[in-house]
Design a protein around this motif. Sequence first.
Motif, PDB file in Angstrom:
ATOM      1  N   GLN A   1      36.412  45.198  35.133  1.00 39.16           N
ATOM      2  CA  GLN A   1      37.596  46.012  35.425  1.00 39.16           C
ATOM      3  C   GLN A   1      38.906  45.229  35.454  1.00 39.16           C
ATOM      4  N   TYR A   2      38.822  43.917  35.599  1.00 40.85           N
ATOM      5  CA  TYR A   2      40.043  43.133  35.758  1.00 40.85           C
ATOM      6  C   TYR A   2      40.051  41.913  34.847  1.00 40.85           C
ATOM      7  N   SER A   3      41.251  41.555  34.411  1.00 39.23           N
ATOM      8  CA  SER A   3      41.438  40.224  33.831  1.00 39.23           C
ATOM      9  C   SER A   3      42.432  39.520  34.748  1.00 39.23           C
ATOM     10  N   ALA A   4      42.403  38.181  34.722  1.00 33.22           N
ATOM     11  CA  ALA A   4      43.245  37.464  35.682  1.00 33.22           C
ATOM     12  C   ALA A   4      43.844  36.221  35.058  1.00 33.22           C
ATOM     13  N   ARG A   5      45.018  35.872  35.577  1.00 39.08           N
ATOM     14  CA  ARG A   5      45.655  34.632  35.137  1.00 39.08           C
ATOM     15  C   ARG A   5      44.780  33.436  35.515  1.00 39.08           C
ATOM     16  N   HIS A   6      44.180  33.496  36.720  1.00 39.66           N
ATOM     17  CA  HIS A   6      43.283  32.423  37.151  1.00 39.66           C
ATOM     18  C   HIS A   6      41.977  33.020  37.655  1.00 39.66           C
ATOM     19  N   ILE A   7      40.891  32.412  37.201  1.00 39.71           N
ATOM     20  CA  ILE A   7      39.593  32.800  37.748  1.00 39.71           C
ATOM     21  C   ILE A   7      38.972  31.548  38.356  1.00 39.71           C
TER      22      ILE A   7
ATOM     23  N   ILE B   1      44.978  41.005  48.988  1.00 39.34           N
ATOM     24  CA  ILE B   1      43.655  41.326  48.478  1.00 39.34           C
ATOM     25  C   ILE B   1      43.712  42.754  47.939  1.00 39.34           C
ATOM     26  N   LEU B   2      43.322  42.894  46.683  1.00 42.93           N
ATOM     27  CA  LEU B   2      43.325  44.211  46.066  1.00 42.93           C
ATOM     28  C   LEU B   2      41.974  44.891  46.300  1.00 42.93           C
ATOM     29  N   ARG B   3      40.918  44.135  45.952  1.00 46.45           N
ATOM     30  CA  ARG B   3      39.559  44.680  46.108  1.00 46.45           C
ATOM     31  C   ARG B   3      38.558  43.546  46.298  1.00 46.45           C
ATOM     32  N   ILE B   4      37.389  43.946  46.834  1.00 46.06           N
ATOM     33  CA  ILE B   4      36.244  43.034  46.886  1.00 46.06           C
ATOM     34  C   ILE B   4      35.066  43.798  46.311  1.00 46.06           C
ATOM     35  N   LEU B   5      34.473  43.270  45.247  1.00 45.12           N
ATOM     36  CA  LEU B   5      33.437  44.039  44.568  1.00 45.12           C
ATOM     37  C   LEU B   5      32.474  43.095  43.856  1.00 45.12           C
ATOM     38  N   PRO B   6      31.318  43.597  43.411  1.00 47.85           N
ATOM     39  CA  PRO B   6      30.358  42.735  42.717  1.00 47.85           C
ATOM     40  C   PRO B   6      31.006  42.060  41.500  1.00 47.85           C
TER      41      PRO B   6
ATOM     42  N   GLU C   1      46.585  38.387  39.343  1.00 43.53           N
ATOM     43  CA  GLU C   1      46.925  36.960  39.431  1.00 43.53           C
ATOM     44  C   GLU C   1      45.690  36.079  39.574  1.00 43.53           C
ATOM     45  N   LEU C   2      44.736  36.530  40.395  1.00 43.46           N
ATOM     46  CA  LEU C   2      43.643  35.627  40.740  1.00 43.46           C
ATOM     47  C   LEU C   2      42.370  36.404  41.046  1.00 43.46           C
ATOM     48  N   ILE C   3      41.269  35.910  40.515  1.00 42.94           N
ATOM     49  CA  ILE C   3      39.949  36.403  40.923  1.00 42.94           C
ATOM     50  C   ILE C   3      39.164  35.201  41.436  1.00 42.94           C
ATOM     51  N   ILE C   4      38.619  35.333  42.639  1.00 43.00           N
ATOM     52  CA  ILE C   4      37.758  34.276  43.168  1.00 43.00           C
ATOM     53  C   ILE C   4      36.335  34.822  43.230  1.00 43.00           C
ATOM     54  N   LYS C   5      35.452  34.175  42.480  1.00 41.41           N
ATOM     55  CA  LYS C   5      34.047  34.590  42.477  1.00 41.41           C
ATOM     56  C   LYS C   5      33.270  33.602  43.341  1.00 41.41           C
ATOM     57  N   SER C   6      32.458  34.120  44.217  1.00 39.56           N
ATOM     58  CA  SER C   6      31.743  33.215  45.109  1.00 39.56           C
ATOM     59  C   SER C   6      30.330  33.722  45.386  1.00 39.56           C
TER      60      SER C   6
END
Lengths: 441, 441
Positions: free
Chosen positions: A46-52, A34-39, A4-9
């Motif tokens: 590894q993931y695509s998301a509806r919202h980034i 939260i599924l994972r926290i990774l670089p 659903e969502l990836i937040i890059k910070s």
Amino acid sequence: MEVELIIKSTWIVPVVPRATVLRDYAIIIHEKKILRILPQQEALDQYSARHIVQLDEHVLIPGLINSHCHASMALLRGAADDLPLHEWLQNRIWPLEQEFISRKFVVDGAELAIAEMIASGTTCFADMYFFPDEVAKTAISANMRVQLASPILDFPSVWAANADEYILKATQTHDQYRNSDLVSTAFGPHSLYTVSDDPLRKIRILADELDIPIHVHIHETKTEIQDSIKSFGISPLMRLKNLGLLTPRLVSVHCTHLMDHDIELLSAQGANVVHCPNSNMKLASGICNVSKLVHHGVNVALGTDGAASNNRLDMFGEMRAATLLAKVSTEDATSLPAYVALEMATIQGAKALGLEEKIGSLEPGKFADVVAVSLNDFNTLPINDPISHLVYGANSSQVSNVWIGGKSVMRHGDLLTLEKTKIINSALSWQEKIEKSESLA
Amino acid sequence: MEVELIIKSTWIVPVVPRATVLRDYAIIIHEKKILRILPQQEALDQYSARHIVQLDEHVLIPGLINSHCHASMALLRGAADDLPLHEWLQNRIWPLEQEFISRKFVVDGAELAIAEMIASGTTCFADMYFFPDEVAKTAISANMRVQLASPILDFPSVWAANADEYILKATQTHDQYRNSDLVSTAFGPHSLYTVSDDPLRKIRILADELDIPIHVHIHETKTEIQDSIKSFGISPLMRLKNLGLLTPRLVSVHCTHLMDHDIELLSAQGANVVHCPNSNMKLASGICNVSKLVHHGVNVALGTDGAASNNRLDMFGEMRAATLLAKVSTEDATSLPAYVALEMATIQGAKALGLEEKIGSLEPGKFADVVAVSLNDFNTLPINDPISHLVYGANSSQVSNVWIGGKSVMRHGDLLTLEKTKIINSALSWQEKIEKSESLA
């Protein structure tokens, strides 16, 4: 995998592991959690998301947890200042509440409080007030997480006629929200000078049956402690122990003027403490010896108390006050370093509320309660230390984005689940009523 | 009459008269100064203006005065936390300053600090740091008011080789800005443990000749006081008295651990005190007994100190810390009520800096240093008490407009005399240098 969502910070401070700052990581969020926290690069591989969401100048932290509040008292903000606790209660607050408390007061007050809290990065609060059912509905509507510490008193109020009825309503509230993600429940006996022993014993038994916490104001002032020793020969904490209430289920709010044996008691019994530094200072109630409690392994969380004795519901202000007060009162500038203050406002709060499996840190499997704080402001530049800035530098107005259970509730400073204009107009309308109140004469 | 500017505001808190809230008044501003303050309708009847500003949800206050700062240390924000004063100075701050201080460091740091201060409603600051000439130029360029407390030390630095040279440069700085509206000057001997008696006597004589204040760090820590008693048999304050420095010209910064006789001394001699609560707490230096000082008629102002020991330059935070700390440390919730905290951040600061004829309150004849604070935010609603909200409720981010000497320097949150992007980039550039510093290893 599509999520659903990836937040890059640029920075992420997950709180667990402690004192860690992750640089250029991403949080993968799916189905509220939260599924994972990774670089970031691996995340995109590894993931695509509806919202980034890309946040370049921000630090992500777990949503802050306000472990003790009386949310609807936000409407009494500024109505009773520069008074000590007992005068404040008896001459101002109780008369004002007598005059104004109603379902509408509680709804409007809770909305105002929740708006302030979300806007300042709080994603969960423990509330002890009348009409907890209205607080629950208001919180759910805002997608805000709340623990209802249903009030119990010996004397009647708008909510219930006697201790048994308060307790019955508390269990009914529990039943109603047993399966809720956003709403958890607890018992909230006000204090040992407003609730007698029999109801307290009933609460102990029921809390064990329902497996929920018990919040109580305890050791808030010297007077309370002295009165207890005069009447019972022992301190309020010792009375709690004798009643079988000093357990890991207990959320002991305030705990000022603790003696060494009180601290050992809290430690041995595994009880939790909620420290409310701004409220304790404003009412001149006393100082909670947080450093010593933490040193003895006691779980200490943070709370704002009500807005009428603070006067803000700002957990950044609470973290700052906690560490500064600890340093000066122990005469030790190494007391309560920034990362510990942050833990008190997050994971320790989660533990106190019995929710440490679900919130309090950015870890896989927990709810995605995430707050983004912009560091691109004068008062957090240069960015020499993000964790330090969160506690010693940041203004809560730097909170830009908030997600609760993976749902966006604030974006670039705009609240998405609450109507700002409606809340402001409602507050102004209550202001007119309060201005005319004879309780303020 | 045609004037330059009329500001109409729902609330005005002029500070003089004390604890007054004017409703629906206007300020008439002409040629840098306040001409009159009167009801809005009368203002429009009697005056026309080139600019009329209408502020419907705001309270106007005098610009806040930060009576003790080391502005350029803003670049060291977050570089040295959770350390006591002497370790903080010797192991972190002095090595970092040794490595980095230059004219460019001072200019860039001062710009960052001034940006943060204006954005949070400060319109005048007293600065004690190297290259005061650069601080002056930077302040003038930003239209910011500053008192340069030119540093004096026994030992050499980038600024001067010995005490005589520091003193000479201080007098030259005074000459340079003798006729400036924005820049005033003072002597800034660092402390009694870094400046010996002879230079102090020279400073006393020169300060009288030039009629300017003397700022000094005094009674900042227990150690300083104990060392003085060990070496001289008397406290630092008593040493100051014996040197003839304890006069109304003196600005005694910190003043923690005061005994009753110290307070009587300060009161009898008419000296000023600058209280820096956040810095004192963060470095665990001690508590200044502000309530007692105020009770004895001592003029007490407020200051942030440097951003490396706060870590903000936010006078709203300083007011709040001052009153809360006073209440809890005196065990009296009526200590330092909100209107007194506001006076400490305004008119008392003006008195301490010898500028009370010019700034510190909204009164005819004074410079138009005016700050507008929006109360239309969750944390200051309902508006039950504007003065209470300024101290107990407001977030410094609610400062919307700032005028200094009648010139607009911030409008609706945007700085007009400073370039935000340039300041941010400069701070990030210093951040990279500091990150690589061996002083932080």
